[in-house]
Design a protein around this motif. Structure first.
Motif, mmCIF file in Angstrom:
data_model
loop_
_atom_site.group_PDB
_atom_site.id
_atom_site.type_symbol
_atom_site.label_atom_id
_atom_site.label_comp_id
_atom_site.label_asym_id
_atom_site.label_seq_id
_atom_site.Cartn_x
_atom_site.Cartn_y
_atom_site.Cartn_z
ATOM 1 N N ASN A 148 0.795 -1.224 0.000
ATOM 2 C CA ASN A 148 0.000 0.000 0.000
ATOM 3 C C ASN A 148 0.833 1.283 0.000
ATOM 4 O O ASN A 148 0.285 2.374 0.004
ATOM 5 C CB ASN A 148 -1.068 -0.002 1.102
ATOM 6 C CG ASN A 148 -0.540 0.176 2.499
ATOM 7 O OD1 ASN A 148 0.583 0.610 2.720
ATOM 8 N ND2 ASN A 148 -1.359 -0.161 3.467
ATOM 9 N N THR A 149 2.141 1.157 -0.057
ATOM 10 C CA THR A 149 2.960 2.361 -0.215
ATOM 11 C C THR A 149 2.865 2.894 -1.643
ATOM 12 O O THR A 149 3.065 4.070 -1.880
ATOM 13 C CB THR A 149 4.438 2.089 0.140
ATOM 14 O OG1 THR A 149 4.914 1.010 -0.654
ATOM 15 C CG2 THR A 149 4.600 1.760 1.610
ATOM 16 N N TYR A 150 2.534 2.002 -2.601
ATOM 17 C CA TYR A 150 2.383 2.448 -3.984
ATOM 18 C C TYR A 150 1.031 2.067 -4.576
ATOM 19 O O TYR A 150 0.650 2.562 -5.618
ATOM 20 C CB TYR A 150 3.522 1.940 -4.878
ATOM 21 C CG TYR A 150 3.650 0.440 -4.931
ATOM 22 C CD1 TYR A 150 2.926 -0.314 -5.833
ATOM 23 C CD2 TYR A 150 4.509 -0.225 -4.065
ATOM 24 C CE1 TYR A 150 3.040 -1.689 -5.876
ATOM 25 C CE2 TYR A 150 4.635 -1.597 -4.101
ATOM 26 C CZ TYR A 150 3.903 -2.320 -5.010
ATOM 27 O OH TYR A 150 4.031 -3.685 -5.031
ATOM 28 N N CYS A 151 0.296 1.197 -3.937
ATOM 29 C CA CYS A 151 -1.031 0.802 -4.406
ATOM 30 C C CYS A 151 -2.070 1.585 -3.610
ATOM 31 O O CYS A 151 -1.977 1.677 -2.393
ATOM 32 C CB CYS A 151 -1.245 -0.703 -4.197
ATOM 33 S SG CYS A 151 -2.910 -1.256 -4.652
ATOM 34 N N THR A 152 -3.038 2.125 -4.316
ATOM 35 C CA THR A 152 -4.074 2.902 -3.644
ATOM 36 C C THR A 152 -5.434 2.209 -3.684
ATOM 37 O O THR A 152 -6.467 2.850 -3.582
ATOM 38 C CB THR A 152 -4.160 4.319 -4.249
ATOM 39 O OG1 THR A 152 -4.300 4.208 -5.657
ATOM 40 C CG2 THR A 152 -2.930 5.131 -3.920
ATOM 41 N N GLY A 153 -5.417 0.890 -3.808
ATOM 42 C CA GLY A 153 -6.643 0.109 -3.718
ATOM 43 C C GLY A 153 -7.280 -0.253 -5.047
ATOM 44 O O GLY A 153 -6.910 0.253 -6.102
ATOM 45 N N CYS A 154 -8.260 -1.140 -4.967
ATOM 46 C CA CYS A 154 -8.943 -1.705 -6.134
ATOM 47 C C CYS A 154 -9.554 -0.669 -7.059
ATOM 48 O O CYS A 154 -9.529 -0.823 -8.269
ATOM 49 C CB CYS A 154 -10.087 -2.613 -5.686
ATOM 50 S SG CYS A 154 -9.634 -4.048 -4.752
ATOM 51 N N ASP A 155 -10.158 0.338 -6.489
ATOM 52 C CA ASP A 155 -10.934 1.272 -7.284
ATOM 53 C C ASP A 155 -10.136 2.448 -7.819
ATOM 54 O O ASP A 155 -10.662 3.277 -8.549
ATOM 55 C CB ASP A 155 -12.122 1.779 -6.469
ATOM 56 C CG ASP A 155 -13.107 0.654 -6.194
ATOM 57 O OD1 ASP A 155 -13.278 -0.203 -7.067
ATOM 58 O OD2 ASP A 155 -13.683 0.641 -5.097
ATOM 59 N N SER A 156 -8.878 2.515 -7.474
ATOM 60 C CA SER A 156 -8.064 3.647 -7.906
ATOM 61 C C SER A 156 -7.615 3.529 -9.354
ATOM 62 O O SER A 156 -7.196 4.504 -9.955
ATOM 63 C CB SER A 156 -6.822 3.763 -7.016
ATOM 64 O OG SER A 156 -5.960 2.662 -7.254
ATOM 65 N N GLY A 157 -7.671 2.319 -9.891
ATOM 66 C CA GLY A 157 -7.132 2.090 -11.218
ATOM 67 C C GLY A 157 -5.632 1.872 -11.179
ATOM 68 O O GLY A 157 -5.006 1.612 -12.198
ATOM 69 N N GLU A 158 -5.039 1.939 -9.991
ATOM 70 C CA GLU A 158 -3.595 1.792 -9.808
ATOM 71 C C GLU A 158 -3.222 0.419 -9.247
ATOM 72 O O GLU A 158 -2.054 0.120 -9.087
ATOM 73 C CB GLU A 158 -3.076 2.863 -8.846
ATOM 74 C CG GLU A 158 -3.464 4.274 -9.211
ATOM 75 C CD GLU A 158 -2.553 4.893 -10.235
ATOM 76 O OE1 GLU A 158 -1.350 4.592 -10.220
ATOM 77 O OE2 GLU A 158 -3.053 5.672 -11.049
ATOM 78 N N GLY A 206 -2.922 -5.632 -9.437
ATOM 79 C CA GLY A 206 -3.621 -6.839 -9.872
ATOM 80 C C GLY A 206 -4.854 -6.572 -10.715
ATOM 81 O O GLY A 206 -5.605 -7.495 -11.023
ATOM 82 N N LYS A 207 -5.070 -5.337 -11.124
ATOM 83 C CA LYS A 207 -6.326 -4.990 -11.795
ATOM 84 C C LYS A 207 -6.577 -5.762 -13.090
ATOM 85 O O LYS A 207 -7.718 -6.015 -13.446
ATOM 86 C CB LYS A 207 -6.411 -3.490 -12.044
ATOM 87 C CG LYS A 207 -5.471 -2.972 -13.102
ATOM 88 C CD LYS A 207 -5.595 -1.477 -13.269
ATOM 89 C CE LYS A 207 -4.634 -1.007 -14.338
ATOM 90 N NZ LYS A 207 -4.640 0.406 -14.485
ATOM 91 N N GLU A 208 -5.538 -6.174 -13.781
ATOM 92 C CA GLU A 208 -5.708 -6.891 -15.050
ATOM 93 C C GLU A 208 -6.096 -8.350 -14.858
ATOM 94 O O GLU A 208 -6.796 -8.917 -15.682
ATOM 95 C CB GLU A 208 -4.422 -6.797 -15.888
ATOM 96 C CG GLU A 208 -4.012 -5.378 -16.233
ATOM 97 C CD GLU A 208 -5.091 -4.610 -16.988
ATOM 98 O OE1 GLU A 208 -5.761 -5.196 -17.850
ATOM 99 O OE2 GLU A 208 -5.262 -3.412 -16.690
ATOM 100 N N TRP A 209 -5.633 -8.969 -13.783
ATOM 101 C CA TRP A 209 -5.894 -10.395 -13.595
ATOM 102 C C TRP A 209 -6.887 -10.722 -12.489
ATOM 103 O O TRP A 209 -7.340 -11.845 -12.362
ATOM 104 C CB TRP A 209 -4.592 -11.154 -13.317
ATOM 105 C CG TRP A 209 -3.857 -10.671 -12.104
ATOM 106 C CD1 TRP A 209 -2.814 -9.805 -12.078
ATOM 107 C CD2 TRP A 209 -4.106 -11.010 -10.739
ATOM 108 N NE1 TRP A 209 -2.398 -9.571 -10.788
ATOM 109 C CE2 TRP A 209 -3.176 -10.311 -9.944
ATOM 110 C CE3 TRP A 209 -5.022 -11.840 -10.099
ATOM 111 C CZ2 TRP A 209 -3.146 -10.401 -8.553
ATOM 112 C CZ3 TRP A 209 -4.991 -11.937 -8.714
ATOM 113 C CH2 TRP A 209 -4.055 -11.227 -7.957
#
Length: 125
Positions: free
Chosen positions: A20-30, A33-36
């Motif tokens: 979570n230092t670079y990921c801002t969660g599922c809905d952020s688009g960031e 794992g969003k592709e898989w």
């Protein structure tokens, strides 16, 4: 704990994730794992914010693993805020979400009800 990141669509605790230092969660688009992520795709297709709000009994994707499945079940019973409160208290008491890779103290269970009790108490019964 980054409480503002809350719980991911699949039930994992984004708020405690070591990424979570670079990921801002599922809905952020960031989310890395969003592709898989099958759970993210499915919940978006169904128009639900989280797997725990879905009416179906499902073990699709990450729900095939005990931690996200138990977190979803916990939220269905007690609510997301209660889960966040328990996770925060457990972290302060020394419970580790990610020790090596993505495994930590919540991954040491084979029975869902024992994991739910651990979430509530922060100790194995």
């Amino acid at each position: 704990m980054k409480r503002e990141l809350g719980i991911g669509r699949c039930g994992l605790a984004c708020c405690l994730c070591s990424k979570n230092t670079y990921c801002t969660g599922c809905d952020s688009g960031e989310c890395p794992g969003k592709e898989w992520c099958e759970n993210r795709k499915c919940s978006i297709e169904k128009g639900v914010a989280h797997c725990y709000t879905c009416e179906e009994e499902c073990k699709k994707g990450l729900l095939g693993k005990i931690k996200p499945y138990a977190f979803n079940l916990f939220i269905k019973r007690y609510g997301e805020e209660q889960l966040l409160d328990c996770l925060e208290a457990n972290e302060k008491a020394g419970v580790v979400y990610h020790r090596e890779g993505v495994n930590g103290d919540y991954d040491d269970f084979e029975e869902i009800e024992k994991l739910i009790a651990f979430i509530q108490t922060g100790r194995q019964l």
